[in-house]
Motif scaffolding. Structure first.
Motif, PDB file in Angstrom:
ATOM      1  N   ALA A 199      28.136  30.544  46.272  1.00  0.00           N
ATOM      2  CA  ALA A 199      27.356  30.338  45.051  1.00  0.00           C
ATOM      3  C   ALA A 199      28.077  30.930  43.842  1.00  0.00           C
ATOM      4  O   ALA A 199      28.135  30.304  42.771  1.00  0.00           O
ATOM      5  CB  ALA A 199      25.966  30.959  45.200  1.00  0.00           C
ATOM      6  N   MET A 200      28.624  32.124  43.995  1.00  0.00           N
ATOM      7  CA  MET A 200      29.347  32.758  42.894  1.00  0.00           C
ATOM      8  C   MET A 200      30.589  31.951  42.520  1.00  0.00           C
ATOM      9  O   MET A 200      30.901  31.787  41.327  1.00  0.00           O
ATOM     10  CB  MET A 200      29.743  34.186  43.285  1.00  0.00           C
ATOM     11  N   ALA A 201      31.286  31.440  43.520  1.00  0.00           N
ATOM     12  CA  ALA A 201      32.493  30.651  43.244  1.00  0.00           C
ATOM     13  C   ALA A 201      32.139  29.394  42.453  1.00  0.00           C
ATOM     14  O   ALA A 201      32.809  29.044  41.467  1.00  0.00           O
ATOM     15  CB  ALA A 201      33.183  30.285  44.562  1.00  0.00           C
ATOM     16  N   LEU A 202      31.059  28.717  42.859  1.00  0.00           N
ATOM     17  CA  LEU A 202      30.634  27.493  42.174  1.00  0.00           C
ATOM     18  C   LEU A 202      30.193  27.807  40.744  1.00  0.00           C
ATOM     19  O   LEU A 202      30.537  27.095  39.791  1.00  0.00           O
ATOM     20  CB  LEU A 202      29.491  26.851  42.951  1.00  0.00           C
ATOM     21  N   MET A 203      29.431  28.905  40.581  1.00  0.00           N
ATOM     22  CA  MET A 203      28.971  29.306  39.256  1.00  0.00           C
ATOM     23  C   MET A 203      30.134  29.631  38.329  1.00  0.00           C
ATOM     24  O   MET A 203      30.188  29.161  37.181  1.00  0.00           O
ATOM     25  CB  MET A 203      28.052  30.541  39.366  1.00  0.00           C
ATOM     26  N   LEU A 204      31.060  30.436  38.810  1.00  0.00           N
ATOM     27  CA  LEU A 204      32.168  30.878  37.963  1.00  0.00           C
ATOM     28  C   LEU A 204      33.068  29.713  37.577  1.00  0.00           C
ATOM     29  O   LEU A 204      33.536  29.624  36.437  1.00  0.00           O
ATOM     30  CB  LEU A 204      32.980  31.963  38.685  1.00  0.00           C
ATOM     31  N   PHE A 205      33.300  28.797  38.531  1.00  0.00           N
ATOM     32  CA  PHE A 205      34.151  27.649  38.210  1.00  0.00           C
ATOM     33  C   PHE A 205      33.527  26.803  37.113  1.00  0.00           C
ATOM     34  O   PHE A 205      34.202  26.420  36.146  1.00  0.00           O
ATOM     35  CB  PHE A 205      34.394  26.803  39.457  1.00  0.00           C
ATOM     36  N   LEU A 206      32.233  26.514  37.245  1.00  0.00           N
ATOM     37  CA  LEU A 206      31.579  25.683  36.233  1.00  0.00           C
ATOM     38  C   LEU A 206      31.442  26.427  34.909  1.00  0.00           C
ATOM     39  O   LEU A 206      31.544  25.823  33.832  1.00  0.00           O
ATOM     40  CB  LEU A 206      30.200  25.242  36.732  1.00  0.00           C
ATOM     41  N   LEU A 207      31.233  27.758  34.983  1.00  0.00           N
ATOM     42  CA  LEU A 207      31.124  28.554  33.759  1.00  0.00           C
ATOM     43  C   LEU A 207      32.390  28.431  32.915  1.00  0.00           C
ATOM     44  O   LEU A 207      32.329  28.240  31.692  1.00  0.00           O
ATOM     45  CB  LEU A 207      30.852  30.018  34.109  1.00  0.00           C
ATOM     46  N   PHE A 208      33.559  28.542  33.564  1.00  0.00           N
ATOM     47  CA  PHE A 208      34.816  28.543  32.809  1.00  0.00           C
ATOM     48  C   PHE A 208      35.416  27.149  32.639  1.00  0.00           C
ATOM     49  O   PHE A 208      36.263  26.943  31.776  1.00  0.00           O
ATOM     50  CB  PHE A 208      35.817  29.485  33.487  1.00  0.00           C
ATOM     51  N   SER A 209      34.967  26.183  33.453  1.00  0.00           N
ATOM     52  CA  SER A 209      35.424  24.798  33.257  1.00  0.00           C
ATOM     53  C   SER A 209      34.526  24.057  32.276  1.00  0.00           C
ATOM     54  O   SER A 209      34.959  23.115  31.615  1.00  0.00           O
ATOM     55  CB  SER A 209      35.423  24.039  34.601  1.00  0.00           C
ATOM     56  N   GLY A 210      33.278  24.462  32.223  1.00  0.00           N
ATOM     57  CA  GLY A 210      32.314  23.802  31.354  1.00  0.00           C
ATOM     58  C   GLY A 210      32.293  24.413  29.960  1.00  0.00           C
ATOM     59  O   GLY A 210      33.221  25.130  29.563  1.00  0.00           O
ATOM     60  N   PRO A 211      31.220  24.178  29.215  1.00  0.00           N
ATOM     61  CA  PRO A 211      31.099  24.699  27.838  1.00  0.00           C
ATOM     62  C   PRO A 211      30.714  26.179  27.856  1.00  0.00           C
ATOM     63  O   PRO A 211      29.551  26.540  27.683  1.00  0.00           O
ATOM     64  CB  PRO A 211      29.983  23.832  27.248  1.00  0.00           C
ATOM     65  N   THR A 212      31.694  27.045  28.084  1.00  0.00           N
ATOM     66  CA  THR A 212      31.454  28.471  28.330  1.00  0.00           C
ATOM     67  C   THR A 212      30.638  29.124  27.220  1.00  0.00           C
ATOM     68  O   THR A 212      29.659  29.833  27.479  1.00  0.00           O
ATOM     69  CB  THR A 212      32.795  29.218  28.492  1.00  0.00           C
ATOM     70  N   ASN A 213      31.034  28.913  25.979  1.00  0.00           N
ATOM     71  CA  ASN A 213      30.346  29.555  24.858  1.00  0.00           C
ATOM     72  C   ASN A 213      28.894  29.080  24.762  1.00  0.00           C
ATOM     73  O   ASN A 213      27.974  29.877  24.548  1.00  0.00           O
ATOM     74  CB  ASN A 213      31.086  29.253  23.554  1.00  0.00           C
ATOM     75  N   PHE A 214      28.683  27.771  24.941  1.00  0.00           N
ATOM     76  CA  PHE A 214      27.327  27.211  24.910  1.00  0.00           C
ATOM     77  C   PHE A 214      26.474  27.818  26.029  1.00  0.00           C
ATOM     78  O   PHE A 214      25.304  28.163  25.810  1.00  0.00           O
ATOM     79  CB  PHE A 214      27.402  25.688  25.062  1.00  0.00           C
ATOM     80  N   ILE A 215      27.061  27.960  27.211  1.00  0.00           N
ATOM     81  CA  ILE A 215      26.332  28.510  28.360  1.00  0.00           C
ATOM     82  C   ILE A 215      25.902  29.950  28.089  1.00  0.00           C
ATOM     83  O   ILE A 215      24.740  30.322  28.289  1.00  0.00           O
ATOM     84  CB  ILE A 215      27.203  28.446  29.630  1.00  0.00           C
ATOM     85  N   MET A 216      26.833  30.794  27.655  1.00  0.00           N
ATOM     86  CA  MET A 216      26.511  32.208  27.466  1.00  0.00           C
ATOM     87  C   MET A 216      25.584  32.419  26.275  1.00  0.00           C
ATOM     88  O   MET A 216      24.717  33.306  26.303  1.00  0.00           O
ATOM     89  CB  MET A 216      27.795  33.019  27.304  1.00  0.00           C
ATOM     90  N   ASN A 217      25.734  31.614  25.231  1.00  0.00           N
ATOM     91  CA  ASN A 217      24.791  31.688  24.114  1.00  0.00           C
ATOM     92  C   ASN A 217      23.389  31.291  24.574  1.00  0.00           C
ATOM     93  O   ASN A 217      22.389  31.915  24.190  1.00  0.00           O
ATOM     94  CB  ASN A 217      25.236  30.761  22.976  1.00  0.00           C
ATOM     95  N   SER A 218      23.325  30.247  25.400  1.00  0.00           N
ATOM     96  CA  SER A 218      22.030  29.787  25.920  1.00  0.00           C
ATOM     97  C   SER A 218      21.386  30.857  26.789  1.00  0.00           C
ATOM     98  O   SER A 218      20.178  31.108  26.692  1.00  0.00           O
ATOM     99  CB  SER A 218      22.218  28.501  26.742  1.00  0.00           C
ATOM    100  N   PHE A 219      22.192  31.476  27.633  1.00  0.00           N
ATOM    101  CA  PHE A 219      21.677  32.540  28.514  1.00  0.00           C
ATOM    102  C   PHE A 219      21.090  33.678  27.696  1.00  0.00           C
ATOM    103  O   PHE A 219      19.962  34.133  27.943  1.00  0.00           O
ATOM    104  CB  PHE A 219      22.796  33.048  29.417  1.00  0.00           C
ATOM    105  N   THR A 220      21.841  34.144  26.709  1.00  0.00           N
ATOM    106  CA  THR A 220      21.418  35.296  25.907  1.00  0.00           C
ATOM    107  C   THR A 220      20.144  34.998  25.125  1.00  0.00           C
ATOM    108  O   THR A 220      19.172  35.759  25.154  1.00  0.00           O
ATOM    109  CB  THR A 220      22.551  35.702  24.942  1.00  0.00           C
ATOM    110  N   GLN A 221      20.142  33.859  24.423  1.00  0.00           N
ATOM    111  CA  GLN A 221      18.984  33.525  23.588  1.00  0.00           C
ATOM    112  C   GLN A 221      17.752  33.206  24.430  1.00  0.00           C
ATOM    113  O   GLN A 221      16.639  33.645  24.106  1.00  0.00           O
ATOM    114  CB  GLN A 221      19.324  32.336  22.689  1.00  0.00           C
ATOM    115  N   THR A 222      17.940  32.447  25.506  1.00  0.00           N
ATOM    116  CA  THR A 222      16.797  32.048  26.327  1.00  0.00           C
ATOM    117  C   THR A 222      16.189  33.226  27.056  1.00  0.00           C
ATOM    118  O   THR A 222      14.966  33.293  27.238  1.00  0.00           O
ATOM    119  CB  THR A 222      17.214  30.961  27.338  1.00  0.00           C
TER     120      THR A 222
END
Length: 506
Positions: free
Chosen positions: A261-284
């Motif tokens: 699960a961690m491997a899948l999460m980390l790969f998508l986190l850094f392959s996908g829209p990283t800044n959008f993801i982390m901004n979404s996490f923080t604000q939400t």
């Protein structure tokens, strides 16, 4: 097989009757259970909301109360497992298979059909925040508080008071020796029934999603026959695992789940829209905490045409309550030696943060594709079902085919560990709380679980799964309320000695 308990005999009879009903009259099964579900959600939706929020409130109270210093065991007992192993047990038994299934699909559904209380227009970037917030809500504090109440109560009476590891034993302060009679048997039968249907719901989701993955990668049609073959194969694997016991099969697979699960999460986190993801996490995360109280009591009372709360929040609360006897018993089994405060904080906080990060990565990526890149995940879900959403999103990135294979293995692994853990729990509950139930008992329950999942898929697909879980949860929610009363009564008898001891030491 040793002498069978009444709980085993009665529970098995009811389960077999249900399986036969579904096999020979699936339409009748779907019709009747659907009517029961409609009645419960229409008339008692408020009860599920009040109960789930009450369980969360009680869990928070335990964290800050003097009771938090009490150990789940004797004062000198130490935990059997380190934090990594313990957390992997929590995540695997709790809702891993559900997170994989709904991680992409739920936020996309909420994006186009937001909660009426969110006051946003569906399908717009403005609805994205509400979509993630409600995903956090449905998989956050409330479900893990429900699990923690059952697990804590069982662990307290089992390891501190030396009671049998069955739920009826937790009622001793309330009804005394009557726990050994008809009342106790009834409680334990309801527990087994709720466990079978709660687990069957997730096994059905997992089966459908494995089928969706194979369909996406290999071009197979995701038919009931394919899903039945998946159930047969995975049943063989988890029954093989269940024969090895808690400290081998489940423990090894639980850690493997976390790493995958961690491997899948980390790969998508850094392959996908990283800044959008982390901004979404923080604000939400901030919005979730800020709106927690209003969301916890939200009903569609003044919006008669809406069934949003019944279809999402009430279904989820019922699903978590139906899972509570299974997950709670399993968590209790692996939590000896921890304090009440440590237990509640660990069970509620860590999985909630992990779940929020999961939805931010998978749901956030899907929302980014949908709203900012013009790639429609919703269209795929409409054509191929929500079980295909995850694989469609993964294939938008490099090595998508490989990621999809990893995702299938992850789902299968969660399927195996959830079912394996459930056979262990069902074995405990039907052998008077044995911490190491016989393999032949676990074998019986493994076959019953898989048969139930297959029948539910055959008789009505995922709708029948949802229906069964809501029905099974209702009586257990009432049992949980009395469990809390019994626990408080027992804790009040020992809080003063604990307090005096604490003062002397400090």
């Amino acid at each position: 097989m040793k002498k069978l308990t009444p709980v085993f005999t009665i529970s098995l009879t009811i389960a077999l009757a249900f399986i036969l009903w579904g096999a020979f009259a699936p339409n009748n099964l779907e019709s009747i259970t659907g009517s029961i579900q409609s009645f419960i959600t229409d008339q008692f939706g408020w009860f599920y909301l009040l109960a789930a929020t009450g369980f969360l409130g009680f869990a928070i109270f335990l964290i800050f109360s003097p009771y938090g210093r009490i150990k789940l065991g004797k004062d000198e007992d130490k935990p059997d497992y380190n934090y990594l192993t313990w957390f992997s047990f929590l995540f695997t038994a709790g809702m891993g298979i559900g997170l994989v299934f709904w991680g992409v699909a739920e936020p996309i559904y909420h994006l186009y059909d937001p909660s009426p209380a969110a006051n946003v227009e569906g399908g717009t970037i403005g609805a994205a925040g509400a979509a993630l917030r409600y995903s956090f809500f449905h998989w956050g504090f409330h479900p893990w508080a429900i699990y923690s109440i059952v697990g804590l109560t069982l662990a307290y009476f089992k390891f501190r008071k030396g009671a049998p590891g069955v739920l009826s034993a937790t009622f001793q302060p309330l009804i005394g020796d009557k726990i050994n009679g008809g009342i106790g048997t009834t409680i334990n039968v309801i527990v087994v029934f709720a466990t079978i249907f709660g687990v069957a719901t997730s096994l059905g989701f997992g089966t459908a999603q494995i089928g969706g993955g194979l369909s996406n990668i290999l071009g197979f049609e995701n038919t009931f026959f394919l899903q039945l073959m998946i159930i047969v194969v995975v049943t063989f694997l988890y029954m093989l695992s269940s024969q090895t016991g808690l400290n081998k099969g489940i423990r090894i697979l639980s850690k493997a789940n976390i790493y995958l699960a961690m491997a899948l999460m980390l790969f998508l986190l850094f392959s996908g829209p990283t800044n959008f993801i982390m901004n979404s996490f923080t604000q939400t995360l901030g919005n979730y905490v800020q709106n927690l109280v209003s969301m916890s009591f939200q009903l569609d009372t003044f919006n008669i045409e809406s069934t949003w709360v019944e279809g999402w929040t009430i279904f989820y609360w019922a699903w978590w309550i139906a899972w509570a006897p299974f997950v709670g018993t399993f968590i209790a089994r692996v939590s000896k030696g921890r304090t009440i405060r440590e237990f509640v904080l660990g069970v509620i906080a860590v999985p909630t943060i992990f779940g929020a990060l999961w939805f931010s990565i998978f749901g956030g990526t899907a929302i980014n594709l949908e709203t900012l890149q013009g790639i429609s995940v919703m269209e795929v879900m409409s054509e191929s079902g929500e079980e295909s959403a995850l694989f469609f999103v993964l294939q938008q990135f490099n090595f998508g085919w490989l990621l999809s294979i990893i995702a299938i293995f992850l789902i299968a692994s969660f399927f195996i560990t959830s079912a394996d853990s459930a056979t262990f729990v069902l074995g405990m509950q039907t052998t008077n709380g044995s911490l190491n139930p016989p393999n032949n008992v676990k074998l019986v329950w493994g076959i019953v679980q898989s048969s139930t999942a297959a029948i539910l898929l055959y008789s009505g697909g995922l709708n029948a799964l949802q229906t069964a879980s809501i029905i099974a949860a209702f009586p257990f929610a009432i049992i949980m309320i009395f469990m809390i009363i019994s626990l408080v009564k027992a804790l009040r008898r020992e809080v003063l000695p604990q307090r005096h001891k604490f003062k002397k030491e400090h």
